[in-house]
Design an enzyme around this catalytic site. Sequence first.
Site, short mmCIF file in Angstrom:
data_model
loop_
_atom_site.label_atom_id
_atom_site.label_comp_id
_atom_site.label_asym_id
_atom_site.label_seq_id
_atom_site.Cartn_x
_atom_site.Cartn_y
_atom_site.Cartn_z
N THR A 199 0.78 -1.28 -0.18
CA THR A 199 0.01 -0.07 0.06
C THR A 199 0.89 1.11 -0.18
O THR A 199 0.13 2.50 -0.21
CB THR A 199 -0.86 0.04 1.18
OG1 THR A 199 -0.10 -0.14 2.41
CG2 THR A 199 -1.99 -1.02 1.37
N GLY A 231 -23.07 12.50 -14.79
CA GLY A 231 -24.13 11.38 -15.24
C GLY A 231 -23.33 10.08 -14.86
O GLY A 231 -24.03 9.02 -15.36
N ASP A 238 -9.01 1.30 -10.21
CA ASP A 238 -7.85 0.45 -10.69
C ASP A 238 -6.70 0.72 -9.37
O ASP A 238 -6.63 1.41 -8.51
CB ASP A 238 -7.18 1.47 -11.56
CG ASP A 238 -6.02 0.70 -12.37
OD1 ASP A 238 -6.28 -0.51 -12.83
OD2 ASP A 238 -4.84 1.12 -12.15
N GLU A 276 -10.47 -2.96 -8.21
CA GLU A 276 -9.39 -4.07 -8.64
C GLU A 276 -8.55 -4.66 -7.51
O GLU A 276 -7.68 -3.91 -7.09
CB GLU A 276 -8.70 -3.47 -9.81
CG GLU A 276 -7.67 -4.68 -10.33
CD GLU A 276 -6.47 -3.98 -11.27
OE1 GLU A 276 -5.85 -4.65 -12.08
OE2 GLU A 276 -6.37 -2.76 -10.94
#
Length: 778
Positions: A199, A231, A238, A276
């Site tokens: 991380t 919208g 990702d 992901e």
Amino acid sequence: MKKKSKLLCSLLLLLALLLQLPGFTPQKLATANAAADTVVAAGEPAADGAAFLETVSSEYGLPGTTAEGVILHAFDWSFNTIKSNLGAIAQAGYNTVQTSVVQPSKEDPASMWYMLYQPVDFSIGNQLGTEADFTSLCQEADKYGIKIIVDVLCNHTANNGSGQEMYPSDRLNSAIRNNASFWHTFKSSINYSDRWQVTHGCIGLPDLATENTDLQNKYIIPFLKRLAADGADGFRFDAAKHIALPEDNDNPADYFWPNVISAIKAADSSSFIYGEVLQAGDRDIYDGKYTDAFEDYAKYINLTASAYGNDVRNAIKDHNVGKALSSSYGGRGVDPGKLITWVESHDTYLNSGGDSRNMSNWQIEMGWAIVAAREKGTPLFFNRPADGKGASGTIGKAGDDEWKDNEITALNKFHNAMAGQNETLRQVNNNVLIIDRGTKGSVILSLDGTTTFTSQATNLADGTYMDKTGVNGTFTVQNGKLNGIIKSGTIAVLYNTGSSAPVITVSPDSGTFTSDTQTITMSYSNASYATYSLNNAAPIAFTSGTSIQIGGNAPQNTTYTLTVTATNSTGSTTKTCTYIKSAANSYTVHYYKPSSWGTPNIYYYDETVSPKKEGAAWPGTAMTSEGDGWYSYTISGWDKAYVMFNSGGAQIPASGQSGYLVTKNCWIQNGIINDSKPSSSSIPVTFTVTNATTALGQNIYISGNIAELGNWTPANAAGPAACPNYPAWQLTVSLPAGKSIEFKAIKKDSSGNVVWQSTPNSTYTVPTSGTGSVSISW
């Protein structure tokens, strides 16, 4: 543009009242929908009508939420490419489209697909389209009941090129780049058995300190909220597993996920969010937990079922369907309903050594039969780029046609029709699998060998079922026993739709057009016969997929009303669309010619359409002098054009290079496209670049931090430079007097491939009068 509860209640009340009116029938529901849209338009933005549409059956049989439906990963499609295919996407059974990355990248245009994953800012717009294009796409998608979710990058940014992979790009938003507290500083190779390194380390790209609340509140959250306002119905994050969790107990603690998710949900409570989080299986060297923290991420977001995708691919490759029947979908105890399932992703197909790289379309279809037919998970279908590698020539275009293949479409519609039905998995042998969904439907796949079923156990209700793929014949069920034949290497999709009404798709679905003609494609399903009428003329019979053209030689403001009717044994469905031929676009191109040129010619073309369009044949049309070295020409009736200039055998851009893309009034000077006429208080500055050797087709340009040098965007860099004494190059550019600038030299070829000067940014202060000059060595 998002849903508002007060409006929803009002619209539901309207529907309830309509249902009580004498003579009101379900067949008139389309009229009620139109009335609801009118009510919305009167008091709220039109797209808020999506809230109402979610409460009723979609015209295309699409579920109302992303979680219940099927996602099309429109990989590297431009926003306008997606928009023009919405009708076909709906007909193929997808209720959600996932876009590629919308943030600006360090290469524009990108040389390869992965360059889109190197963003330089938290803003909207790159070679896939502008923010206005994205908003228009979302508005059009609402008409089809299709959701739009966006791939976003919050973990890392663009790097500074070869040898500086861990350092932020010089083209990055300087306010982010220059804030040391926005960056993680661990730049060694990551040990994936160390959660902290996962991380906080750089994955070949500079890693943002996502725990920094200033970074969250000033850049990331406003970016995501703006997409929602435009919208967007959801997001894919990702590299999500590289963004820490509160459960990691870091110091300082990272509350990125609760903060960001809370902000998104405040803007749109129904937003669909997944990350992901690839399941690597590595255990932490300190506490023994999985370093992908899969179970902890599930507390905040939906997740990619990468391990299950691997199981499905192995089942197909090894001819052993039993490998894909896990009841947990490889989720290690995570609710399977929170998983995004696939046969392949863009990573498994495009990355070097990708596991699905060599899988055939037939193998993908067989895997999709398992993924789409099963009860849990939200299936995602990856559209492979047409060139098989995602190079610059395919970015912006649709990929191959497998996404709308007959078998894929039948399976998508089966998935949508089976919502809420429990599954029963019946492995007949290693090659043959039956997936029953309640008593409503079944999918049968045979990897190898024709199989005749006589008294095969099934949950299907008694009756006769025709294979929806059209490949296999009729199957019958009596007293819980299935009879029929599945051919070798095929899929049978079995369910009865009952008395559903015909479905009509028209693309584009109403609107204005500025070209001389407009092509309209009409399709239908679940119908035996269809007609269309233009401006109340006599109906004409047509087959699904027929295209017509309107507008030819008609005057401006001509209105066309198209009425399409499709009929089956239960009745008819009618769809009415209106088109208006509006005034043609026109814009004026102003060009500041080189001093050695005579009157310049402008040549303009557009080869993104087929056949290629061009104005007058080369060398084009002489421009009109405006004085002071400026010349102009007005282009009419074109939405966009690529322009080149020439005089006496010289031309800009050079032979083999693309023209400048123009879509509105502009002033082009020294290779820079300006929205307004450059100030007269500018100084000609001559850049000399020495020792700049080039390959065949390359030229030298100057890119910098001001508009005249392209604002670090290679496509807008000043140039090309002249080469009076190779390998020395010279380029004169008019720059604002007294302005302090940063710049680099770049090498660029006709395909847009860019090589950046590897030295630090050069600096220069433009003189306040006279001329300027600056020399650098490559």
